[in-house]
Scaffold this active site. Structure first.
Site, PDB file in Angstrom:
ATOM      1  N   ALA A  63      -1.470   7.098   2.131  1.00  0.00           N
ATOM      2  CA  ALA A  63      -1.968   7.242   0.762  1.00  0.00           C
ATOM      3  C   ALA A  63      -3.413   7.709   0.866  1.00  0.00           C
ATOM      4  CB  ALA A  63      -1.900   5.900   0.057  1.00  0.00           C
ATOM      5  N   GLY A 108       1.469   5.342   3.738  1.00  0.00           N
ATOM      6  CA  GLY A 108       2.303   5.974   2.709  1.00  0.00           C
ATOM      7  C   GLY A 108       3.079   7.174   3.249  1.00  0.00           C
ATOM      8  N   GLU A 111       6.018   5.744   4.754  1.00  0.00           N
ATOM      9  CA  GLU A 111       6.886   5.263   3.670  1.00  0.00           C
ATOM     10  C   GLU A 111       7.645   6.418   3.007  1.00  0.00           C
ATOM     11  OE1 GLU A 111       3.501   3.012   2.077  1.00  0.00           O
ATOM     12  OE2 GLU A 111       4.875   1.312   1.933  1.00  0.00           O
ATOM     13  N   GLU A 131      -1.863  -0.282   7.273  1.00  0.00           N
ATOM     14  CA  GLU A 131      -2.532  -0.798   6.068  1.00  0.00           C
ATOM     15  C   GLU A 131      -3.330  -2.083   6.331  1.00  0.00           C
ATOM     16  OE1 GLU A 131       0.468   0.495   6.116  1.00  0.00           O
ATOM     17  OE2 GLU A 131       0.889   1.642   4.292  1.00  0.00           O
TER      18      GLU A 131
HETATM   19  N1  COA Z   1      -6.774   9.273   2.946  1.00  0.00           N
HETATM   20  C1  COA Z   1      -7.777  10.148   2.683  1.00  0.00           C
HETATM   21  N2  COA Z   1      -8.287  10.975   3.603  1.00  0.00           N
HETATM   22  C2  COA Z   1      -7.763  10.944   4.846  1.00  0.00           C
HETATM   23  C3  COA Z   1      -6.704  10.066   5.189  1.00  0.00           C
HETATM   24  C4  COA Z   1      -6.217   9.211   4.176  1.00  0.00           C
HETATM   25  N3  COA Z   1      -5.191   8.380   4.404  1.00  0.00           N
HETATM   26  N4  COA Z   1      -6.396  10.255   6.489  1.00  0.00           N
HETATM   27  C5  COA Z   1      -7.225  11.219   6.938  1.00  0.00           C
HETATM   28  N5  COA Z   1      -8.045  11.634   5.955  1.00  0.00           N
HETATM   29  C6  COA Z   1      -9.082  12.668   6.016  1.00  0.00           C
HETATM   30  C7  COA Z   1     -10.303  12.181   6.793  1.00  0.00           C
HETATM   31  O1  COA Z   1     -11.146  11.392   5.961  1.00  0.00           O
HETATM   32  C8  COA Z   1     -10.917  13.482   7.227  1.00  0.00           C
HETATM   33  O2  COA Z   1     -11.617  14.028   6.133  1.00  0.00           O
HETATM   34  P1  COA Z   1     -13.097  14.700   6.350  1.00  0.00           P
HETATM   35  O3  COA Z   1     -12.843  15.857   7.288  1.00  0.00           O
HETATM   36  O4  COA Z   1     -13.501  15.118   4.971  1.00  0.00           O
HETATM   37  O5  COA Z   1     -13.956  13.638   6.971  1.00  0.00           O
HETATM   38  C9  COA Z   1      -9.730  14.367   7.488  1.00  0.00           C
HETATM   39  O6  COA Z   1      -8.636  13.776   6.787  1.00  0.00           O
HETATM   40  C10 COA Z   1      -9.363  14.447   8.955  1.00  0.00           C
HETATM   41  O7  COA Z   1      -9.177  13.127   9.434  1.00  0.00           O
HETATM   42  P2  COA Z   1      -9.957  12.535  10.720  1.00  0.00           P
HETATM   43  O8  COA Z   1     -10.008  11.049  10.569  1.00  0.00           O
HETATM   44  O9  COA Z   1     -11.242  13.253  10.921  1.00  0.00           O
HETATM   45  O10 COA Z   1      -8.936  12.967  11.882  1.00  0.00           O
HETATM   46  P3  COA Z   1      -8.736  12.259  13.280  1.00  0.00           P
HETATM   47  O11 COA Z   1      -7.875  13.180  14.071  1.00  0.00           O
HETATM   48  O12 COA Z   1     -10.036  11.852  13.859  1.00  0.00           O
HETATM   49  O13 COA Z   1      -7.906  10.907  12.962  1.00  0.00           O
HETATM   50  C11 COA Z   1      -6.191   9.580  11.883  1.00  0.00           C
HETATM   51  C12 COA Z   1      -6.628  10.973  12.445  1.00  0.00           C
HETATM   52  C13 COA Z   1      -4.850   9.758  11.205  1.00  0.00           C
HETATM   53  C14 COA Z   1      -6.080   8.578  13.053  1.00  0.00           C
HETATM   54  C15 COA Z   1      -7.272   9.085  10.891  1.00  0.00           C
HETATM   55  O14 COA Z   1      -7.544  10.128   9.946  1.00  0.00           O
HETATM   56  C16 COA Z   1      -6.859   7.861  10.100  1.00  0.00           C
HETATM   57  O15 COA Z   1      -6.883   6.776  10.646  1.00  0.00           O
HETATM   58  N6  COA Z   1      -6.478   8.026   8.816  1.00  0.00           N
HETATM   59  C17 COA Z   1      -6.124   6.940   7.937  1.00  0.00           C
HETATM   60  C18 COA Z   1      -4.748   6.402   8.265  1.00  0.00           C
HETATM   61  C19 COA Z   1      -4.414   5.220   7.373  1.00  0.00           C
HETATM   62  O16 COA Z   1      -5.029   4.189   7.422  1.00  0.00           O
HETATM   63  N7  COA Z   1      -3.377   5.401   6.549  1.00  0.00           N
HETATM   64  C20 COA Z   1      -2.911   4.376   5.666  1.00  0.00           C
HETATM   65  C21 COA Z   1      -3.520   4.499   4.333  1.00  0.00           C
HETATM   66  S1  COA Z   1      -2.952   3.202   3.245  1.00  0.00           S
END
Ligand code: COA
Length: 255
Positions: A63, A108, A111, A131
């Site tokens: 999400a 999400g 999901e 989460e």
């Molecule tokens: N919501 C909003 N933005 C998100 C996102 C999310 N769930 N997941 C990634 N992004 C965005 C990042 O903020 C980043 O934006 P920016 O370039 O403006 O800073 C961009 O996507 C790239 O992500 P980044 O974190 O730089 O990539 P990464 O390769 O270093 O890491 C993940 C990848 C997936 C490990 C990491 O993005 C992450 O942990 N995301 C959240 C996952 C999560 O908790 N999901 C459950 C949500 S309820």
């Protein structure tokens, strides 16, 4: 549509989440647009709906966390129920729905994949429910669908520990149905399935799909018999049997 793409091919349609800059995170607009797709029918030639994410890195990384900052508890309940309702439509879609997962399918995003009727994983798929790292819990059906696929013990382990699964583990656990090398191979796999489906009666396909998806337990056998009966009453059944006896290919009219 802004945040997703819907493209129709000869025998199938593809819904692509198109926010690669945010790793295809599911914001309100993505939900609205997915809802508009799963609330409608596809062209008659489409026999399945493929769901995937744009870019090399993610199916969907969850999400959109940026939308969480100002929500009250009650607003969060509504958000969860709204997402659940849309994913329910996907799970019960009249055509098979297939998630093609490459890269991250987290929160999400997982999901969404769980709500699809089938899951095809590339070797680079990474799946999990992180989460709890945010002090949250899954809200779009993850706590209900994951245990059905991998069992309660494994679901507790992966959800409470926020540990991701790689593709091999997900296949072993039953979370993934098919493993392919990469996105290209995944699309070819789906294309071949859609092409096989295109030669079948739409009525029989939908009756079998319904029995498989809604079966389980004693009532499942009743549903199977009821749908077997409906298939017998179709013109397509007469055509299929006649074609076999006449040693020719059936031409189904879907009636
Ligand atoms: N919501 C909003 N933005 C998100 C996102 C999310 N769930 N997941 C990634 N992004 C965005 C990042 O903020 C980043 O934006 P920016 O370039 O403006 O800073 C961009 O996507 C790239 O992500 P980044 O974190 O730089 O990539 P990464 O390769 O270093 O890491 C993940 C990848 C997936 C490990 C990491 O993005 C992450 O942990 N995301 C959240 C996952 C999560 O908790 N999901 C459950 C949500 S309820």
């Amino acid at each position: 549509m802004n945040s997703i793409q819907l493209i129709h091919h000869e025998h199938y349609s593809v819904l692509t989440i198109n926010r690669p800059q945010a790793l295809n995170a599911l914001n309100a607009e993505v939900f609205t647009e997915i809802d508009s797709v799963v609330s409608a029918k596809l062209p008659d030639s489409s026999r399945l709906l493929l769901v995937t994410g744009s870019g090399e890195k993610a199916f969907a990384a969850g999400a959109d966390i940026t939308e969480f900052t100002t929500l009250s508890g009650e607003e969060a309940r509504n958000l969860s129920q709204h997402g659940q309702k849309i994913f329910d439509k996907l799970e019960n879609y009249y055509l098979p729905t297939i998630a093609l997962i490459h890269g991250y399918a987290l929160g999400g995003g997982l999901e969404l994949a769980l709500a699809c009727q089938m899951r095809v994983l590339t070797k680079k798929a990474v799946m999990g429910l992180p989460e709890l790292n945010l002090g949250l819990i899954p809200g779009y059906g993850g706590t209900q669908r994951l245990p059905k696929l991998i069992g309660k013990g494994q679901a507790l382990y992966y959800t409470l520990g926020s540990e991701n699964m790689d593709a091999d583990t997900a296949i072993k656990n039953g979370l993934g149905d098919f493993l392919v090398e990469d996105q290209h191979e995944g699309v070819l796999f789906v294309e071949k399935f859609a092409s096989r489906l295109s030669g079948k009666s739409r009525i029989a396909a939908s009756l079998a799909q319904e029995a498989i998806l809604n079966g389980g337990g004693a009532s499942g056998f009743d549903l199977e018999s009821a749908n077997f009966c409906k298939a017998f009453e179709s013109e397509d059944m007469r055509e299929g049997v006649a074609a076999f006896l006449e040693k020719r290919k059936p031409i189904f009219q879907h009636s």
